[in-house]
Design an enzyme around this catalytic site. Structure first.
Site, mmCIF file in Angstrom:
data_model
loop_
_atom_site.group_PDB
_atom_site.id
_atom_site.type_symbol
_atom_site.label_atom_id
_atom_site.label_comp_id
_atom_site.label_asym_id
_atom_site.label_seq_id
_atom_site.Cartn_x
_atom_site.Cartn_y
_atom_site.Cartn_z
ATOM 1 N N ASN A 142 -93.444 -19.407 51.975
ATOM 2 C CA ASN A 142 -92.044 -19.434 51.535
ATOM 3 C C ASN A 142 -91.141 -20.083 52.576
ATOM 4 O O ASN A 142 -91.367 -19.957 53.775
ATOM 5 C CB ASN A 142 -91.535 -18.023 51.243
ATOM 6 C CG ASN A 142 -92.102 -17.487 49.941
ATOM 7 O OD1 ASN A 142 -92.902 -18.148 49.280
ATOM 8 N ND2 ASN A 142 -91.700 -16.292 49.578
ATOM 9 N N ILE A 143 -90.086 -20.717 52.108
ATOM 10 C CA ILE A 143 -89.195 -21.446 53.007
ATOM 11 C C ILE A 143 -88.551 -20.527 54.046
ATOM 12 O O ILE A 143 -88.252 -20.942 55.164
ATOM 13 C CB ILE A 143 -88.114 -22.208 52.202
ATOM 14 C CG1 ILE A 143 -87.415 -23.224 53.106
ATOM 15 C CG2 ILE A 143 -87.138 -21.227 51.543
ATOM 16 C CD1 ILE A 143 -86.562 -24.212 52.365
ATOM 17 N N LYS A 144 -88.376 -19.230 53.706
ATOM 18 C CA LYS A 144 -87.748 -18.301 54.661
ATOM 19 C C LYS A 144 -88.618 -18.097 55.893
ATOM 20 O O LYS A 144 -88.126 -17.803 56.978
ATOM 21 C CB LYS A 144 -87.461 -16.955 53.996
ATOM 22 C CG LYS A 144 -88.707 -16.214 53.538
ATOM 23 C CD LYS A 144 -88.362 -14.926 52.819
ATOM 24 C CE LYS A 144 -89.636 -14.215 52.344
ATOM 25 N NZ LYS A 144 -89.327 -12.988 51.596
ATOM 26 N N GLY A 145 -89.948 -18.240 55.730
ATOM 27 C CA GLY A 145 -90.847 -18.249 56.872
ATOM 28 C C GLY A 145 -91.007 -16.927 57.589
ATOM 29 O O GLY A 145 -90.857 -15.853 57.013
#
Length: 265
Positions: A142-145
Site C-alpha cells: 500500500n502507498i501508505k507504507g
C-alpha cells in the site's frame, strides 16, 4: 611508533571491542538474569506455581522467581519467571545472513526498472491459506507504507496487484499468470502448527508445476516467524522477516532483475 605506544593502542582497541563470550544482563553486567513466559495446561493453584518453578529449574534458571501467574480459563495458567542462568553466548558462533544488495531510493528503483525492463515491473501480493492478517502485505504494497517509507504502489514503474487475505493458492497462481507477474509476494502471519511453512511450500510447488522451468516469477515470502536463510528449504527465492520495509523489497526486486538479465545473456 614505539613498541610501548603500539602495545597501548592495541590494548585500547581490544578493550573497546565487544567480548566474544557474553551472558544475559539484568541488574548488573554478567549476572545472567533472564525473564521467560510460558503457559502450562493446568488450573492456577499452588501446585501449578510449583510446576512452573520446576520447569524453570530444568531450563537452567536457578534460583527462579515466579513474578506473575494468571489463570487462562479453567484449565490453563500463564506464568512469567525471572532468574539467573549460567549459559554463555559465544558471539563467534553467531551466523548472520548479510544483505546481498544495496538499498536504493525510490528514484533509483524506478530508473533501474525503466532502463532494464522498459515496462512496469508487475508484483502480485497476497496472504494465502486461512491467513487473514493483511497488515504485513499492506505495509509493503500500500502507498501508505511502513516505517516512514511509502509502499510499492508509490513507485511509478511498479504495477501492484494486492489480492488481500485468505487467497487460495490456485487463485494466486491463476492471477499471477493473468497479470504476467514478475514477482509474487506472500505474507504469512499465522504460524500455529507451522501453517506458514506448509502454506509457503504448497505455494512454491504449485508455481513450479504451473510454469515452465526458468519461467517461474520471483517467489518472495515474508512474516515475523520465518527463519533467516530458509528460502531454499521452502522453495522460494527470498524470505523477509519482521521489520522489513518497502524500500528493502523494492531494492531486492531490482537486484534480482539485474541478476536475471545477466544470466539471460
Amino acid at each position: 611508533m614505539s613498541t610501548a605506544v603500539s602495545a597501548a593502542a592495541e590494548a585500547t582497541t581490544r578493550d573497546t571491542q565487544a567480548p566474544d563470550l557474553i551472558r544475559p544482563y539484568g541488574d548488573t553486567t554478567g549476572d545472567g538474569m533472564v525473564q521467560v513466559s510460558f503457559t502450562l495446561p493446568i488450573p492456577h493453584d499452588k501446585r501449578a506455581e510449583g510446576a512452573a518453578l520446576q520447569l524453570a529449574k530444568k531450563m537452567g534458571i536457578e534460583p527462579a522467581l515466579l513474578v506473575h501467574a494468571k489463570a487462562m480459563g479453567p484449565d490453563f495458567t500463564f506464568f512469567v519467571v525471572y532468574g539467573s542462568v549460567n549459559h554463555l553466548v559465544d558471539l563467534r558462533e553467531v551466523k548472520v545472513v548479510e544483505r546481498e544488495y544495496p538499498l536504493l531510493s525510490a528514484k533509483e528503483v524506478n530508473a533501474a526498472i525503466k532502463s532494464r525492463l522498459r515496462r512496469k515491473l508487475v508484483v502480485v501480493g497476497a496472504c494465502i491459506g486461512t491467513d487473514a492478517h493483511t497488515v504485513g502485505i499492506d505495509a509493503i504494497l500500500n502507498i501508505k507504507g511502513f516505517a516512514g517509507e511509502k509502499g510499492l504502489e508509490y513507485y511509478r514503474e511498479i504495477k501492484v496487484v494486492n489480492l488481500g487475505a485468505q487467497v487460495l493458492v490456485p487463485d494466486l497462481v491463476a492471477r499471477a499468470k493473468t497479470e504476467k507477474a514478475d514477482a509474487v509476494l506472500v505474507s504469512q502471519v499465522v504460524t500455529q502448527k507451522d501453517a506458514h511453512i506448509h502454506n509457503t511450500t504448497t505455494m512454491s510447488a504449485a508455481f513450479r508445476e504451473a510454469y515452465p522451468a526458468g519461467k517461474v516469477p520471483l517467489l518472495v515470502a515474508g512474516g515475523p516467524r520465518f527463519e533467516e536463510g530458509s528460502a531454499g528449504k521452502l522453495g522460494v527465492d527470498h524470505i523477509f522477516g519482521k521489520g522489513t520495509t518497502p524500500g528493502e523489497v523494492a531494492s531486492y526486486l531490482v537486484h534480482m532483475l539485474a541478476e536475471k538479465k545477466e544470466h539471460a545473456r
